[in-house]
Design a protein around this motif. Structure first.
Motif, mmCIF file in Angstrom:
data_model
loop_
_atom_site.group_PDB
_atom_site.id
_atom_site.type_symbol
_atom_site.label_atom_id
_atom_site.label_comp_id
_atom_site.label_asym_id
_atom_site.label_seq_id
_atom_site.Cartn_x
_atom_site.Cartn_y
_atom_site.Cartn_z
ATOM 1 N N ILE A 23 0.971 -1.173 -0.017
ATOM 2 C CA ILE A 23 -0.055 -0.132 0.183
ATOM 3 C C ILE A 23 0.985 1.212 -0.050
ATOM 4 O O ILE A 23 2.128 1.424 0.462
ATOM 5 N N VAL A 24 0.065 2.310 -0.483
ATOM 6 C CA VAL A 24 1.161 3.723 -0.434
ATOM 7 C C VAL A 24 0.862 4.178 0.942
ATOM 8 O O VAL A 24 -0.252 4.702 1.349
ATOM 9 N N ILE B 127 4.680 11.431 6.055
ATOM 10 C CA ILE B 127 4.775 11.703 7.299
ATOM 11 C C ILE B 127 4.858 10.249 8.201
ATOM 12 O O ILE B 127 5.643 10.192 9.319
ATOM 13 N N PHE B 128 4.499 9.106 7.542
ATOM 14 C CA PHE B 128 5.120 7.791 8.105
ATOM 15 C C PHE B 128 6.505 7.572 8.148
ATOM 16 O O PHE B 128 7.013 7.069 9.053
ATOM 17 N N TRP B 129 6.875 7.751 7.021
ATOM 18 C CA TRP B 129 8.428 7.561 6.864
ATOM 19 C C TRP B 129 9.355 8.450 7.479
ATOM 20 O O TRP B 129 10.401 7.911 7.837
ATOM 21 N N LEU B 130 8.811 9.479 7.752
ATOM 22 C CA LEU B 130 9.418 10.616 8.373
ATOM 23 C C LEU B 130 9.625 10.195 9.967
ATOM 24 O O LEU B 130 10.781 10.151 10.639
ATOM 25 N N TRP B 131 8.468 9.526 10.470
ATOM 26 C CA TRP B 131 8.507 9.205 11.839
ATOM 27 C C TRP B 131 9.104 8.114 11.901
ATOM 28 O O TRP B 131 9.757 7.812 12.954
ATOM 29 N N GLN B 132 9.225 7.178 10.980
ATOM 30 C CA GLN B 132 10.153 5.959 11.248
ATOM 31 C C GLN B 132 11.630 6.312 11.397
ATOM 32 O O GLN B 132 12.396 5.742 12.056
ATOM 33 N N SER B 133 11.953 7.252 10.440
ATOM 34 C CA SER B 133 13.185 7.652 10.563
ATOM 35 C C SER B 133 13.757 8.220 12.023
ATOM 36 O O SER B 133 14.730 8.468 12.388
ATOM 37 N N LYS C 12 -4.578 7.985 10.217
ATOM 38 C CA LYS C 12 -4.539 7.711 8.891
ATOM 39 C C LYS C 12 -3.893 6.491 8.414
ATOM 40 O O LYS C 12 -4.341 6.224 7.276
ATOM 41 N N ILE C 13 -2.957 5.956 9.260
ATOM 42 C CA ILE C 13 -2.633 4.802 8.964
ATOM 43 C C ILE C 13 -3.685 3.594 9.084
ATOM 44 O O ILE C 13 -3.945 2.534 8.203
ATOM 45 N N ALA C 14 -4.542 3.720 10.248
ATOM 46 C CA ALA C 14 -5.665 2.927 10.394
ATOM 47 C C ALA C 14 -6.502 2.865 9.133
ATOM 48 O O ALA C 14 -7.181 2.033 8.840
ATOM 49 N N ALA C 15 -6.776 4.354 8.647
ATOM 50 C CA ALA C 15 -7.823 4.352 7.514
ATOM 51 C C ALA C 15 -7.033 3.667 6.394
ATOM 52 O O ALA C 15 -7.788 2.968 5.400
ATOM 53 N N ILE C 16 -5.886 3.820 6.152
ATOM 54 C CA ILE C 16 -5.520 3.112 4.835
ATOM 55 C C ILE C 16 -5.474 1.622 4.997
ATOM 56 O O ILE C 16 -5.705 0.726 4.107
#
Length: 349
Positions: A36-37, A41-47, A104-108
């Motif tokens: 999924i795309v 903001i998710f990848w920034l948080w992981q970093s 947002k992640i939950a919705a995806i």
């Protein structure tokens, strides 16, 4: 260039590799498999999480653990760990508050709503994991350094004892040998010349061949033969000395002055001024396996097992340090009432 030059770079490289693998496995691999795309903001948080984990790991390992657990201060460490866990949860809460990342992640993923905006299980688990690995690594590093320091002290001690052994042999043995050679000059000039040559060869060995950590079997055995030959000059008629030493030996490295204390101990405690005395010395070799045996007459009133720092005790300590799990040494009274020392050792090629 020596390997020591590259050692710091190898160490740093391994740490970088470990963090890349850990970061990819824990923070990036699983999301990448969802097909999924995900928002930026998710990848920034992981970093950001990876960055904080690196900071936590090294600050814990280099500063906190040495000042707390290693100094038996467990309570401050636990308070630090609780503070870090709370701080990471607070940072996760602030980030989610400003980005609404969880929902947002939950919705995806097809969920209606993330179950909690105040507690991040994933960050909590990773924080605990990093704290645990960091603490374990710091403790292992401390124990390794302590073991190396202890080994260095033992090595220094055994080298000092070797120096003492050489110093003990030099004046005591050589002066007595010179007196014996001096007496021999009145009766047999040729023998006295040979004895002087033997004595000079022994001095050369002590001065030049025992300075390093290793000598060779041939040099050690030749020195021992010279020692026995000179001791025979001083022996009385009541003493019988027999030796069984092969002429051909495989020349492997060996620590210097390892065999001599066993022979010296026999001459020191196995000779009586008036009674009949015997000393039997035997050496066998099969490849890298060396067996050395010394048997001497045991006199109850005069014989001791050399409880001092030089002799059997010193030899046992050196063997334990330099040849761990590669030697067997047995010393004591045998069935015939003689004192027997048997050393079996596996040498390094």
């Amino acid at each position: 260039m020596s390997s020591n030059f590259f050692k710091p770079y190898i160490f740093t490289g391994l740490h970088i590799l470990a963090w890349l693998l850990l970061g990819f496995t824990l923070l990036f691999y699983i999301p990448l498999t969802w097909n999924i795309v995900l928002p930026s903001i998710f990848w920034l948080w992981q970093s950001i999480v990876l960055f904080f984990m690196i900071v936590i790991f090294y600050s814990n390992a280099k500063i906190i653990v040495p000042k707390t657990i290693i100094k038996d201060r467990v309570t401050p460490f636990l308070l630090w760990a609780l503070f870090i866990i709370f701080a990471m949860q607070f940072i996760a809460y602030l980030y989610n508050l400003n980005t609404d990342l969880h929902n947002k992640i939950a919705a995806i993923l097809g969920f209606k709503k993330y179950r909690s905006n105040y507690f991040d299980n994933y960050v909590f688990t990773i924080t605990l994991l990093v704290l645990g690995i960091s603490t374990s690594w710091a403790m292992l590093h401390h124990w390794q350094k302590a073991a190396q320091h202890k080994q260095k002290l033992e090595q220094d001690k055994t080298m000092a004892e070797l120096a003492m052994l050489k110093a003990q042999i030099n004046p005591h043995f050589f002066f007595n040998s010179l007196n014996s050679i001096y007496s021999l000059t009145y009766t047999n000039i040729e023998d006295s010349r040979g004895a002087l040559h033997t004595l000079s060869r022994m001095m050369r060995y002590l001065l030049y061949s025992t300075e390093g950590e290793r000598t060779t079997v041939l040099k050690e055995v030749e020195f021992m033969k010279d020692f026995i030959a000179l001791m025979k000059l001083r022996a009385n008629s009541k003493l019988t000395i027999t030796t069984d030493i092969p002429e051909k030996l495989h020349d492997y490295p060996i620590v210097p002055m390892l065999l001599l204390p066993l022979v010296e101990n026999a001459f020191k405690h196995g000779i009586h001024a008036t009674d009949k005395s015997e000393i039997h010395i035997k050496l066998k070799q099969e490849g890298t396996n060396l067996e050395f045996e010394v048997i001497n007459t045991f006199f109850e009133k005069t014989s001791v097992t050399d409880q001092g720092g030089i002799g059997l005790t010193n030899t046992k300590r050196r063997l334990h340090l330099i040849y761990p799990n590669k030697h067997i040494m047995v010393a004591g009274i045998d069935q015939n009432g003689n004192y027997k020392v048997n050393l079996q050792i596996t040498l390094e090629e």
